[in-house]
Design a protein around this motif. Structure first.
Motif, PDB file in Angstrom:
ATOM      1  N   ALA A   1      33.150  64.539  51.076  1.00 51.91           N
ATOM      2  CA  ALA A   1      33.738  64.552  49.991  1.00 51.91           C
ATOM      3  C   ALA A   1      34.919  63.647  49.776  1.00 51.91           C
ATOM      4  O   ALA A   1      35.414  63.187  48.959  1.00 51.91           O
ATOM      5  N   ARG A   2      35.774  63.883  50.839  1.00 53.61           N
ATOM      6  CA  ARG A   2      37.201  63.546  50.988  1.00 53.61           C
ATOM      7  C   ARG A   2      37.383  61.881  51.807  1.00 53.61           C
ATOM      8  O   ARG A   2      38.075  61.573  52.072  1.00 53.61           O
ATOM      9  N   THR A   3      36.304  61.440  52.016  1.00 49.13           N
ATOM     10  CA  THR A   3      36.224  60.209  52.815  1.00 49.13           C
ATOM     11  C   THR A   3      36.732  59.074  52.063  1.00 49.13           C
ATOM     12  O   THR A   3      36.783  58.828  50.792  1.00 49.13           O
ATOM     13  N   THR A   4      37.486  58.293  52.772  1.00 44.27           N
ATOM     14  CA  THR A   4      37.987  56.952  52.336  1.00 44.27           C
ATOM     15  C   THR A   4      37.890  56.013  53.603  1.00 44.27           C
ATOM     16  O   THR A   4      38.018  56.455  54.734  1.00 44.27           O
ATOM     17  N   LEU A   5      37.603  54.760  53.259  1.00 45.85           N
ATOM     18  CA  LEU A   5      37.341  53.899  54.330  1.00 45.85           C
ATOM     19  C   LEU A   5      38.446  53.684  55.006  1.00 45.85           C
ATOM     20  O   LEU A   5      39.525  53.652  54.293  1.00 45.85           O
ATOM     21  N   ALA A   6      38.700  53.344  56.472  1.00 50.46           N
ATOM     22  CA  ALA A   6      39.632  53.246  57.082  1.00 50.46           C
ATOM     23  C   ALA A   6      40.618  52.112  56.630  1.00 50.46           C
ATOM     24  O   ALA A   6      41.853  52.307  56.866  1.00 50.46           O
ATOM     25  N   ASN A   7      39.964  51.149  56.174  1.00 52.89           N
ATOM     26  CA  ASN A   7      40.506  49.792  55.801  1.00 52.89           C
ATOM     27  C   ASN A   7      40.920  50.119  54.175  1.00 52.89           C
ATOM     28  O   ASN A   7      40.096  49.628  53.369  1.00 52.89           O
ATOM     29  N   GLU A   8      42.021  50.913  53.918  1.00 46.27           N
ATOM     30  CA  GLU A   8      42.373  51.205  52.436  1.00 46.27           C
ATOM     31  C   GLU A   8      42.392  50.067  51.605  1.00 46.27           C
ATOM     32  O   GLU A   8      42.798  49.050  51.782  1.00 46.27           O
ATOM     33  N   ARG A   9      42.033  50.242  50.350  1.00 43.06           N
ATOM     34  CA  ARG A   9      42.159  49.297  49.151  1.00 43.06           C
ATOM     35  C   ARG A   9      43.742  48.893  48.954  1.00 43.06           C
ATOM     36  O   ARG A   9      44.499  49.874  48.798  1.00 43.06           O
ATOM     37  N   VAL A  10      43.942  47.482  48.967  1.00 44.40           N
ATOM     38  CA  VAL A  10      45.129  47.238  48.579  1.00 44.40           C
ATOM     39  C   VAL A  10      45.345  46.308  47.414  1.00 44.40           C
ATOM     40  O   VAL A  10      44.498  45.335  47.583  1.00 44.40           O
ATOM     41  N   ALA A  11      45.864  46.767  46.153  1.00 42.65           N
ATOM     42  CA  ALA A  11      45.693  46.100  45.042  1.00 42.65           C
ATOM     43  C   ALA A  11      47.048  45.334  44.831  1.00 42.65           C
ATOM     44  O   ALA A  11      48.167  45.650  45.031  1.00 42.65           O
ATOM     45  N   MET A  12      46.726  43.985  43.931  1.00 37.30           N
ATOM     46  CA  MET A  12      47.796  43.271  43.778  1.00 37.30           C
ATOM     47  C   MET A  12      48.284  43.835  42.361  1.00 37.30           C
ATOM     48  O   MET A  12      47.102  43.574  41.439  1.00 37.30           O
ATOM     49  N   ALA A  13      49.174  44.368  41.727  1.00 38.37           N
ATOM     50  CA  ALA A  13      49.471  44.855  40.536  1.00 38.37           C
ATOM     51  C   ALA A  13      49.660  43.450  39.582  1.00 38.37           C
ATOM     52  O   ALA A  13      50.188  42.394  39.835  1.00 38.37           O
ATOM     53  N   GLY A  14      49.091  43.450  38.345  1.00 35.43           N
ATOM     54  CA  GLY A  14      48.946  42.738  37.499  1.00 35.43           C
ATOM     55  C   GLY A  14      50.149  42.724  36.505  1.00 35.43           C
ATOM     56  O   GLY A  14      51.145  43.706  36.763  1.00 35.43           O
ATOM     57  N   SER A  15      50.400  42.000  35.586  1.00 35.58           N
ATOM     58  CA  SER A  15      51.665  41.927  34.840  1.00 35.58           C
ATOM     59  C   SER A  15      51.355  42.742  33.440  1.00 35.58           C
ATOM     60  O   SER A  15      52.104  43.220  32.586  1.00 35.58           O
ATOM     61  N   ARG A  16      50.021  42.910  33.184  1.00 34.96           N
ATOM     62  CA  ARG A  16      49.481  43.465  31.747  1.00 34.96           C
ATOM     63  C   ARG A  16      50.073  45.080  31.863  1.00 34.96           C
ATOM     64  O   ARG A  16      49.616  45.682  33.162  1.00 34.96           O
ATOM     65  N   LEU A  17      50.436  45.531  30.884  1.00 37.15           N
ATOM     66  CA  LEU A  17      50.771  46.919  30.820  1.00 37.15           C
ATOM     67  C   LEU A  17      49.693  47.790  30.499  1.00 37.15           C
ATOM     68  O   LEU A  17      48.438  47.307  30.057  1.00 37.15           O
ATOM     69  N   ALA A  18      49.762  49.082  30.339  1.00 42.73           N
ATOM     70  CA  ALA A  18      48.929  49.985  29.859  1.00 42.73           C
ATOM     71  C   ALA A  18      48.103  49.534  28.489  1.00 42.73           C
ATOM     72  O   ALA A  18      48.990  49.223  27.803  1.00 42.73           O
ATOM     73  N   THR A  19      47.036  49.819  28.299  1.00 41.78           N
ATOM     74  CA  THR A  19      46.255  49.417  27.041  1.00 41.78           C
ATOM     75  C   THR A  19      47.080  49.842  25.705  1.00 41.78           C
ATOM     76  O   THR A  19      47.244  49.088  24.980  1.00 41.78           O
ATOM     77  N   SER A  20      47.194  51.095  25.891  1.00 34.87           N
ATOM     78  CA  SER A  20      48.024  51.716  24.986  1.00 34.87           C
ATOM     79  C   SER A  20      49.449  50.968  24.581  1.00 34.87           C
ATOM     80  O   SER A  20      49.989  50.892  23.428  1.00 34.87           O
ATOM     81  N   THR A  21      50.048  50.857  25.729  1.00 32.05           N
ATOM     82  CA  THR A  21      51.352  50.108  25.581  1.00 32.05           C
ATOM     83  C   THR A  21      51.145  48.924  24.965  1.00 32.05           C
ATOM     84  O   THR A  21      52.115  48.483  24.171  1.00 32.05           O
ATOM     85  N   GLU A  22      50.351  47.936  25.445  1.00 33.91           N
ATOM     86  CA  GLU A  22      50.108  46.782  24.910  1.00 33.91           C
ATOM     87  C   GLU A  22      49.816  46.845  23.109  1.00 33.91           C
ATOM     88  O   GLU A  22      50.298  46.158  22.507  1.00 33.91           O
ATOM     89  N   ARG A  23      48.985  47.848  22.953  1.00 34.72           N
ATOM     90  CA  ARG A  23      48.763  48.157  21.415  1.00 34.72           C
ATOM     91  C   ARG A  23      50.215  48.548  20.649  1.00 34.72           C
ATOM     92  O   ARG A  23      50.349  47.898  19.731  1.00 34.72           O
ATOM     93  N   ALA A  24      51.021  49.430  21.357  1.00 33.89           N
ATOM     94  CA  ALA A  24      52.199  49.583  20.634  1.00 33.89           C
ATOM     95  C   ALA A  24      53.058  48.192  20.559  1.00 33.89           C
ATOM     96  O   ALA A  24      53.665  48.106  19.465  1.00 33.89           O
ATOM     97  N   ILE A  25      52.817  47.374  21.453  1.00 32.33           N
ATOM     98  CA  ILE A  25      53.635  46.272  21.546  1.00 32.33           C
ATOM     99  C   ILE A  25      53.139  45.184  20.111  1.00 32.33           C
ATOM    100  O   ILE A  25      53.684  44.769  19.345  1.00 32.33           O
TER     101      ILE A  25
END
Length: 694
Positions: A549-573
């Motif tokens: 249940a605690r398994t993660t693949l040895a080659n962990e996911r690396v994500a490139m962060a986007g520029s869009r903010l959290a959904t509700s933050t964008e809604r507040a804007i």
């Protein structure tokens, strides 16, 4: 983690902290108490000999030829040891007028005037002064000051009473806004150093100070307080790192944005951590002899000098309404050259297809889960994963969310049989199999190891009986991953087995929708009544369930962060852009923009650590905690901004957006519960990251 991520910066920070510690900054500050003319000349001489003020000075002028991030790393280290006297002012001056201040690191102190305060007044030979036309560099004797000791005992200032500008030398291309931006940039690095010392001091004390026969760090209240300090310190560090990075990139608008995020985040954050440090220390922290109050004093002084949180928040609202977001560029230093052409060709082939055919193509090309081994992915390392993200974003191709399959399939890939991998993995990636997760139970949520669903051995398999709860997608799932107890006579974690359950064909499964606070029924209760699961649907061996249940693949996911903010933050804007908000409301929107940006920056820093070949840092745990706070607070803010309209509305076409805003606000309440409650995660952070006792 400190501001620096690279090996070079890590070594620089460690070296400077060790060196600066020998200066005994707190001792020097105490010795100069009451002396308004104290310039801390010995400390300045030591800084000059070490080359700290000249780190960013060009090599032809005798400096180190470094950049703003190098300076930030050094300032953080020196603030960590509370090095007194001039350093921050001269660094700001050197940034704004590099040619005109070159060499002054040895010959004298060049500081600045901000808000009618002369920094380092007793020892400054020259000062940068703002006027309507820009910045002037004037002799210290041309600025009349009233000396002040002030709140920060490790620095001296002077109240400016007159300035003779007649002999001043104009600094080209810089003005008052540039002076404040540069001051915020480098003061943010000091704030990070202060926060780091306060966190380390509190954690160290909590680990050894005993009350009621136990270290106080084992008490949940203290553990949570230290974990909250970690959250604040990581946020301060991320914002300080980013503003120094933006200063080096040369994009003025991006630097403005990063500086405003730092102004909102760093100075309040450092003050909060310093106050919490004293709270953890208790009575000893309230004494003058302990150093903690000196750090609180400097943090408070920095906030007084440069905080102006609401003004910075207002500028963030203006920037985001105009479409600006923080866009961090990752420098792959040419490591992407070998993989980018092939990735770009593969992505182009996917982008050329109709939208409904892209998922299969992403799977075939290994682009959907590139960090997984072939044939399910590409076995991509950190650099290739970032390149894939960049190319998909550039081509406008979005990956589909594989939802619960993201938990189920890694376990099957890593621990399942060949037949299980063949049967489940690729079909699930193609969207042909929908999964749910039968883990949580009424009496086993965060404490999953106490689950009571039992599995009894029968011919050809197992019979499962029990109750699961909070199961999303159970009413639509084809298959489930399920944990059940197969051996009640061994310790809890060892008697659990990992099953794959056919939700369509199995008899004895009763799925009952649970209506949530939103009025919808996304979760379900699932009752298992003597459900048969064949042996070929047991993953690995009986009793391995907790480990799996605690398994993660040895080659962990690396994500490139986007520029869009959290959904509700964008809604507040969006609401801010529509107009009608009061000043305080706009400031609140700016604060959620800052926090949402910090959450993104934590992801960027985690990616950079992966690119540097380092192990996981605290960013991911902190990002979860801060991300939950951001999403909940932003969703609540969106509702608050609509005032009385939320009290009585109909979810018809005319109020559809308001209904969605209310639903999102209610729905986000689950975020601090799902996947481990915030309180449990703070326990985990306190013990596994900070090393506090259980």
């Amino acid at each position: 983690m400190s501001i620096g991520i690279s090996e070079e910066h890590t070594e620089l920070a460690a070296s400077l902290r060790s060196w600066a510690g020998a200066l005994d900054g707190p001792g020097l500050a105490r010795a100069a108490e009451g002396d308004e003319s104290a310039g801390f000349a010995d400390a300045w001489k030591a800084l000059v000999e070490m080359g700290v003020p000249a780190i960013a000075v060009a090599e032809e002028h005798g400096g180190g030829g470094g950049g703003p991030l190098d300076v930030a790393v050094a300032l953080e280290a020196c603030a960590h040891e509370l090095v007194p006297g001039p350093l921050l002012g001269p660094v700001v001056a050197a940034h704004l007028a590099p040619g005109q201040t070159a060499g002054d690191g040895v010959d004298g102190v060049v500081s600045l005037v901000l808000d009618d305060l002369a920094w380092d007044a007793p020892s400054a030979d020259r000062l940068l002064v703002a006027d309507g036309a820009g910045l002037l560099l004037v002799e210290g004797s041309a600025v009349a000051t009233e000396p002040l000791t002030g709140l920060d005992l490790s620095r001296r200032f002077g109240r400016v009473t007159a300035v003779d500008r007649s002999a001043g030398v104009r600094v080209e291309g810089a003005g008052a806004a540039d002076l404040r931006r540069a001051a915020v940039t480098y003061a943010a690095a000091e704030a990070a150093g202060l926060a780091r010392w306060c966190l380390a001091t509190a954690v160290s004390y909590a680990g050894v100070r005993e009350q009621f026969g136990r270290p106080i760090g084992s008490f949940q209240a203290v553990k949570h307080l230290c974990a909250e300090m970690l959250e604040s310190a990581e946020a301060v560090t991320a914002a300080a790192w980013d503003v120094a990075s933006a200063a080096a990139d040369g994009d003025r608008e991006q630097w403005d944005f990063a500086a405003d995020v730092a102004a909102v985040t760093c100075f309040d954050g450092a003050v909060d951590v310093a106050k919490s440090c004293i709270q953890v220390l208790g009575g000893i922290g309230f004494t003058f002899e302990h150093d903690a109050h000196l750090y609180l004093r400097r943090a408070l002084a920095l906030r007084g000098l440069l905080g102006r949180r609401d003004e910075a928040a207002e500028r963030l609202v203006t920037a985001t309404v105009s479409g600006r977001r923080r866009r961090v560029r990752l420098d792959l230093q040419g490591r992407d050259d070998a993989v980018r052409p092939a990735v770009r060709d593969d992505v182009a082939a996917v982008a050329a297809l109709p939208v409904e055919q892209r998922r299969d193509a992403l799977v075939r090309a290994g682009l959907l889960t590139p960090h997984w081994p072939a044939p399910y992915g590409r076995g991509a390392g950190a650099v290739e994963q970032v390149v894939i993200d960049e190319e998909l974003a550039a081509a406008g191709v979005e990956r589909p969310d594989i939802v619960i399959a993201g938990w189920a399939l890694p376990t099957i890939v890593q621990h399942g049989s060949d037949e299980q991998r063949e049967r489940f993995v690729l079909p699930s990636l193609r969207g042909e199999i929908v999964w749910c997760q039968l883990f949580s139970e009424p009496g086993a949520g965060s404490d999953l190891a106490s689950l009571r669903t039992r599995a009894v051995r029968v011919e050809g398999g197992w019979r499962l009986s029990g109750q699961k709860v909070w199961t999303s997608l159970a009413d639509r799932a084809d298959w489930a991953i399920c944990l059940a107890r197969t051996d009640p006579d061994v310790p809890q974690h060892r008697g659990i087995t990992y099953f794959l359950v056919d939700m369509r064909a199995s008899e004895g499964i009763d799925v009952r929708p649970l209506r949530e606070i939103t009025g919808e029924a996304l979760f379900n209760e699932v009752f298992l009544d003597d459900v048969f699961v064949p042996d070929d649907c047991v993953v690995a061996e009986p009793g391995d369930g907790w480990r799996l249940a605690r398994t993660t693949l040895a080659n962990e996911r690396v994500a490139m962060a986007g520029s869009r903010l959290a959904t509700s933050t964008e809604r507040a804007i969006e609401l801010a852009a529509a107009g009608g908000l009061e000043t305080g409301e706009r400031a609140a929107v700016g604060r959620t923009v800052a926090l949402s940006t910090v959450c993104m920056l934590l992801g960027v820093r985690s990616t950079l650590r992966s690119l540097a070949g380092q192990g996981p840092g605290p960013e991911s745990s902190v990002a979860k905690l801060l991300g939950v706070r951001n999403r909940q607070d932003a969703a609540e803010l969106v509702v608050d901004l609509q005032h009385a309209a939320v009290a009585a509305y109909r979810p018809d076409a005319s109020r559809e957006q308001l209904a969605e805003d209310v639903r999102e606000m209610l729905n986000t309440r689950c975020l601090s519960i799902a996947g481990g409650t915030t309180q449990v995660l703070r326990n985990v952070a306190g013990e596994r990251i900070l090393g506090l006792p259980r």
